[in-house]
Design a protein around this motif. Structure first.
Motif, PDB file in Angstrom:
ATOM      1  N   PHE A  15       0.835  -1.201   0.000  1.00 53.46           N
ATOM      2  CA  PHE A  15       0.000   0.000   0.000  1.00 53.46           C
ATOM      3  C   PHE A  15       0.873   1.256   0.000  1.00 53.46           C
ATOM      4  CE2 PHE A  15      -2.912  -3.222   1.648  1.00 53.46           C
ATOM      5  CZ  PHE A  15      -4.033  -2.994   0.869  1.00 53.46           C
ATOM      6  N   ASP A  16       1.982   1.206   0.734  1.00 54.95           N
ATOM      7  CA  ASP A  16       2.906   2.340   0.703  1.00 54.95           C
ATOM      8  C   ASP A  16       3.483   2.520  -0.707  1.00 54.95           C
ATOM      9  OD1 ASP A  16       2.516   3.025   3.265  1.00 54.95           O
ATOM     10  OD2 ASP A  16       4.411   2.212   4.049  1.00 54.95           O
ATOM     11  N   TYR A  17       3.744   1.405  -1.385  1.00 55.76           N
ATOM     12  CA  TYR A  17       4.262   1.496  -2.755  1.00 55.76           C
ATOM     13  C   TYR A  17       3.242   2.170  -3.664  1.00 55.76           C
ATOM     14  CZ  TYR A  17       5.685   0.033  -7.417  1.00 55.76           C
ATOM     15  OH  TYR A  17       6.033   0.026  -8.742  1.00 55.76           O
ATOM     16  N   LEU A  18       1.950   1.805  -3.531  1.00 56.27           N
ATOM     17  CA  LEU A  18       0.918   2.438  -4.346  1.00 56.27           C
ATOM     18  C   LEU A  18       0.778   3.916  -4.012  1.00 56.27           C
ATOM     19  CD1 LEU A  18      -1.826  -0.359  -4.350  1.00 56.27           C
ATOM     20  CD2 LEU A  18      -0.203   0.211  -6.155  1.00 56.27           C
ATOM     21  N   ARG A  19       0.955   4.272  -2.722  1.00 52.76           N
ATOM     22  CA  ARG A  19       0.909   5.694  -2.354  1.00 52.76           C
ATOM     23  C   ARG A  19       2.070   6.455  -2.993  1.00 52.76           C
ATOM     24  NH1 ARG A  19      -0.256   3.140   2.751  1.00 52.76           N
ATOM     25  NH2 ARG A  19      -2.500   3.382   3.258  1.00 52.76           N
ATOM     26  N   ARG A  20       3.250   5.794  -3.088  1.00 51.49           N
ATOM     27  CA  ARG A  20       4.393   6.427  -3.744  1.00 51.49           C
ATOM     28  C   ARG A  20       4.114   6.606  -5.251  1.00 51.49           C
ATOM     29  NH1 ARG A  20       9.730   6.489  -2.564  1.00 51.49           N
ATOM     30  NH2 ARG A  20       8.921   6.963  -0.492  1.00 51.49           N
ATOM     31  N   VAL A  21       3.514   5.593  -5.862  1.00 47.09           N
ATOM     32  CA  VAL A  21       3.159   5.691  -7.285  1.00 47.09           C
ATOM     33  C   VAL A  21       2.171   6.829  -7.509  1.00 47.09           C
ATOM     34  CG1 VAL A  21       1.999   4.488  -9.187  1.00 47.09           C
ATOM     35  CG2 VAL A  21       3.650   3.270  -7.766  1.00 47.09           C
ATOM     36  N   ARG A  22       1.187   6.964  -6.624  1.00 47.34           N
ATOM     37  CA  ARG A  22       0.224   8.061  -6.758  1.00 47.34           C
ATOM     38  C   ARG A  22       0.926   9.399  -6.644  1.00 47.34           C
ATOM     39  NH1 ARG A  22      -5.113   8.444  -3.032  1.00 47.34           N
ATOM     40  NH2 ARG A  22      -5.841   6.935  -4.570  1.00 47.34           N
ATOM     41  N   TRP A  23       1.850   9.519  -5.725  1.00 42.85           N
ATOM     42  CA  TRP A  23       2.584  10.788  -5.548  1.00 42.85           C
ATOM     43  C   TRP A  23       3.364  11.127  -6.819  1.00 42.85           C
ATOM     44  CZ3 TRP A  23       7.628  12.347  -5.755  1.00 42.85           C
ATOM     45  CH2 TRP A  23       7.932  13.587  -5.208  1.00 42.85           C
ATOM     46  N   GLU A  24       4.029  10.142  -7.405  1.00 41.52           N
ATOM     47  CA  GLU A  24       4.805  10.387  -8.624  1.00 41.52           C
ATOM     48  C   GLU A  24       3.897  10.681  -9.820  1.00 41.52           C
ATOM     49  OE1 GLU A  24       7.174   6.929  -9.099  1.00 41.52           O
ATOM     50  OE2 GLU A  24       8.572   7.442  -7.472  1.00 41.52           O
ATOM     51  N   ALA A  25       2.747   9.970  -9.899  1.00 45.89           N
ATOM     52  CA  ALA A  25       1.860  10.144 -11.043  1.00 45.89           C
ATOM     53  C   ALA A  25       1.272  11.546 -11.079  1.00 45.89           C
ATOM     54  CB  ALA A  25       0.752   9.102 -11.009  1.00 45.89           C
ATOM     55  N   LYS A  26       0.977  12.119  -9.914  1.00 46.14           N
ATOM     56  CA  LYS A  26       0.398  13.459  -9.890  1.00 46.14           C
ATOM     57  C   LYS A  26       1.380  14.530 -10.325  1.00 46.14           C
ATOM     58  CE  LYS A  26      -3.334  12.929  -6.572  1.00 46.14           C
ATOM     59  NZ  LYS A  26      -3.933  13.436  -5.302  1.00 46.14           N
ATOM     60  N   ARG A  27       2.676  14.203 -10.357  1.00 48.71           N
ATOM     61  CA  ARG A  27       3.682  15.202 -10.739  1.00 48.71           C
ATOM     62  C   ARG A  27       4.186  15.004 -12.172  1.00 48.71           C
ATOM     63  NH1 ARG A  27       2.890  14.628  -5.796  1.00 48.71           N
ATOM     64  NH2 ARG A  27       3.357  16.253  -4.248  1.00 48.71           N
ATOM     65  N   VAL A  28       3.582  14.084 -12.872  1.00 46.74           N
ATOM     66  CA  VAL A  28       3.925  13.870 -14.286  1.00 46.74           C
ATOM     67  C   VAL A  28       2.871  14.557 -15.150  1.00 46.74           C
ATOM     68  CG1 VAL A  28       4.228  12.149 -16.105  1.00 46.74           C
ATOM     69  CG2 VAL A  28       5.060  11.687 -13.796  1.00 46.74           C
ATOM     70  N   PRO A  29       3.271  15.428 -16.045  1.00 47.73           N
ATOM     71  CA  PRO A  29       2.275  16.102 -16.888  1.00 47.73           C
ATOM     72  C   PRO A  29       1.548  15.109 -17.785  1.00 47.73           C
ATOM     73  CG  PRO A  29       4.502  16.553 -17.671  1.00 47.73           C
ATOM     74  CD  PRO A  29       4.645  15.861 -16.354  1.00 47.73           C
ATOM     75  N   LYS A  30       0.286  15.404 -18.090  1.00 45.59           N
ATOM     76  CA  LYS A  30      -0.512  14.514 -18.943  1.00 45.59           C
ATOM     77  C   LYS A  30      -0.021  14.518 -20.387  1.00 45.59           C
ATOM     78  CE  LYS A  30      -4.728  14.778 -16.196  1.00 45.59           C
ATOM     79  NZ  LYS A  30      -6.182  15.085 -16.190  1.00 45.59           N
ATOM     80  N   VAL A  31       0.532  15.611 -20.823  1.00 44.51           N
ATOM     81  CA  VAL A  31       1.065  15.729 -22.180  1.00 44.51           C
ATOM     82  C   VAL A  31       2.534  16.112 -22.083  1.00 44.51           C
ATOM     83  CG1 VAL A  31       0.881  16.903 -24.407  1.00 44.51           C
ATOM     84  CG2 VAL A  31      -1.184  16.399 -23.100  1.00 44.51           C
ATOM     85  N   VAL A  32       3.390  15.300 -22.710  1.00 42.68           N
ATOM     86  CA  VAL A  32       4.827  15.548 -22.690  1.00 42.68           C
ATOM     87  C   VAL A  32       5.303  15.747 -24.122  1.00 42.68           C
ATOM     88  CG1 VAL A  32       7.079  14.638 -22.031  1.00 42.68           C
ATOM     89  CG2 VAL A  32       5.075  14.122 -20.625  1.00 42.68           C
ATOM     90  N   LYS A  33       6.037  16.789 -24.355  1.00 49.53           N
ATOM     91  CA  LYS A  33       6.561  17.100 -25.687  1.00 49.53           C
ATOM     92  C   LYS A  33       8.056  16.851 -25.703  1.00 49.53           C
ATOM     93  CE  LYS A  33       6.864  20.754 -29.155  1.00 49.53           C
ATOM     94  NZ  LYS A  33       6.523  22.161 -29.489  1.00 49.53           N
ATOM     95  N   SER A  34       8.497  16.084 -26.684  1.00 46.77           N
ATOM     96  CA  SER A  34       9.916  15.764 -26.804  1.00 46.77           C
ATOM     97  C   SER A  34      10.623  16.820 -27.647  1.00 46.77           C
ATOM     98  CB  SER A  34      10.091  14.381 -27.450  1.00 46.77           C
ATOM     99  OG  SER A  34      11.459  14.132 -27.703  1.00 46.77           O
ATOM    100  N   ASN A  35      11.814  17.190 -27.237  1.00 46.67           N
ATOM    101  CA  ASN A  35      12.625  18.158 -27.977  1.00 46.67           C
ATOM    102  C   ASN A  35      13.680  17.478 -28.847  1.00 46.67           C
ATOM    103  OD1 ASN A  35      11.277  20.369 -26.806  1.00 46.67           O
ATOM    104  ND2 ASN A  35      12.581  20.236 -24.980  1.00 46.67           N
ATOM    105  N   ILE A  36      13.602  16.152 -28.951  1.00 45.42           N
ATOM    106  CA  ILE A  36      14.582  15.403 -29.734  1.00 45.42           C
ATOM    107  C   ILE A  36      14.145  15.380 -31.200  1.00 45.42           C
ATOM    108  CG2 ILE A  36      15.683  13.161 -30.041  1.00 45.42           C
ATOM    109  CD1 ILE A  36      15.229  12.612 -27.099  1.00 45.42           C
ATOM    110  N   ASP A  37      15.055  15.674 -32.090  1.00 41.08           N
ATOM    111  CA  ASP A  37      14.776  15.627 -33.514  1.00 41.08           C
ATOM    112  C   ASP A  37      14.951  14.189 -34.002  1.00 41.08           C
ATOM    113  OD1 ASP A  37      14.357  16.075 -36.165  1.00 41.08           O
ATOM    114  OD2 ASP A  37      16.310  17.017 -36.535  1.00 41.08           O
ATOM    115  N   PRO A  38      13.870  13.495 -34.406  1.00 42.32           N
ATOM    116  CA  PRO A  38      14.007  12.087 -34.831  1.00 42.32           C
ATOM    117  C   PRO A  38      14.773  11.937 -36.150  1.00 42.32           C
ATOM    118  CG  PRO A  38      11.773  12.872 -35.243  1.00 42.32           C
ATOM    119  CD  PRO A  38      12.479  13.958 -34.486  1.00 42.32           C
ATOM    120  N   ARG A  39      14.891  12.988 -36.935  1.00 40.77           N
ATOM    121  CA  ARG A  39      15.581  12.911 -38.230  1.00 40.77           C
ATOM    122  C   ARG A  39      17.075  12.650 -38.062  1.00 40.77           C
ATOM    123  NH1 ARG A  39      11.177  12.520 -39.416  1.00 40.77           N
ATOM    124  NH2 ARG A  39      12.096  10.453 -39.623  1.00 40.77           N
TER     125      ARG A  39
END
Length: 286
Positions: free
Chosen positions: A58-82
């Motif tokens: 349960f502590d592990y799931l609480r840690r996952v919840r804490w980390e998930a709330k600090r990750v943005p829903k949309v992430v944009k990569s600055n790496i040029d795939p070319r």
């Protein structure tokens, strides 16, 4: 059904006997919307990194919840795939190119447009005639491939001996008795024979034309692949011609135009007709 449960709540107050939801319950309900399905475990609170390592699941799931709330829903990569294009590997071998020929041996765009319209009208007429014909109760299977080769191309084999006999040219009575499955099967025979033959003679081109006039659209992937292989063979034969007066040129241009333009398998040709076939047919209908 308890219709009383669906009564409206009076403005400015709560419904009698219904306890208002707590802020924690509202927050938990909003969090559930971020998940595809309901959560397997109901946990309260969060566990940040300052609290030390998780002591149980349960502590592990609480840690996952804490980390998930600090990750943005949309992430944009600055790496040029070319920049990684040069490191890619080729998994598919590209198909062989279609043989080129002198410009003088190619049909003009005006001829192609007129021919495609006439060929489409022929196909519609044949389809209408076939639908109006009485059908046998039991479909007759095609003869063996050896027998058809003797009938169509005049090649008769007896053991290792090969004898040339008079081939049978396609006639309306023969072509119109073939159903769609038989047309496809016989066309595949002819494509196989054309790929192995030293030259595609006059009778062979006549059979190809007759069968293509009865081939249903749209074609599947297997037939498209077979037609492309036939197109490469015909284009190779045309590239070896030296004069516009060669008797084989008209038949080759007719078959190449049908396969490349009408059935849409000529995307690798260097020059395409100015107007696509659907637009040409629509212009005629209008």
């Amino acid at each position: 059904m308890e219709w009383a449960a669906y009564e409206e709540v009076p403005a400015g107050g709560e419904k009698a006997g219904v306890e208002p939801a707590s802020p924690a319950a509202v927050e938990e309900e909003e969090e559930e919307e971020d998940y595809i399905g309901p959560r397997a475990f109901k946990i309260d609170g969060e566990l940040g990194p300052d609290a030390g390592p998780p002591m149980d699941g349960f502590d592990y799931l609480r840690r996952v919840r804490w980390e998930a709330k600090r990750v943005p829903k949309v992430v944009k990569s600055n790496i040029d795939p070319r920049q990684y294009d040069s490191r890619q590997t080729t998994f598919l071998t590209p198909p062989p190119d279609i043989a080129e020929c002198p410009e003088a041996l190619r049909p003009s765009p005006e001829w192609e447009s007129t021919f495609l319209l006439n060929f489409d009208a022929l196909r519609k007429d044949l389809a209408h005639r076939y639908e109006a014909m009485p059908k046998p109760k039991l479909a007759q299977p095609l003869p063996s491939i050896r027998r058809w080769k003797q009938i169509n191309l005049g090649i008769h084999r007896h053991g290792d001996e090969r004898t040339l006999v008079t081939p049978t040219r396609p006639t309306m009575s023969v072509v119109m008795t073939l159903d769609i499955v038989s047309v496809r099967q016989l066309l595949e025979y002819h494509i196989r024979w054309a790929k192995k033959a030293k030259e595609v003679d006059e009778v062979h081109t006549q059979w190809l034309y007759a069968l293509l006039s009865r081939l249903d659209k749209p074609i599947d992937a297997d037939m498209a692949s077979a037609l492309r292989s036939l197109l490469r063979r015909l284009a190779e034969d045309r590239s070896r011609l030296e004069s516009q007066q060669d008797q084989a040129l008209p038949a080759l241009n007719i078959l190449i135009t049908i396969i490349a333009k009408y059935f849409g398998q000529g995307w690798r040709l260097a020059r395409l007709v100015e107007l696509p076939v659907p637009l040409l047919l629509a212009r005629q209908a209008g």
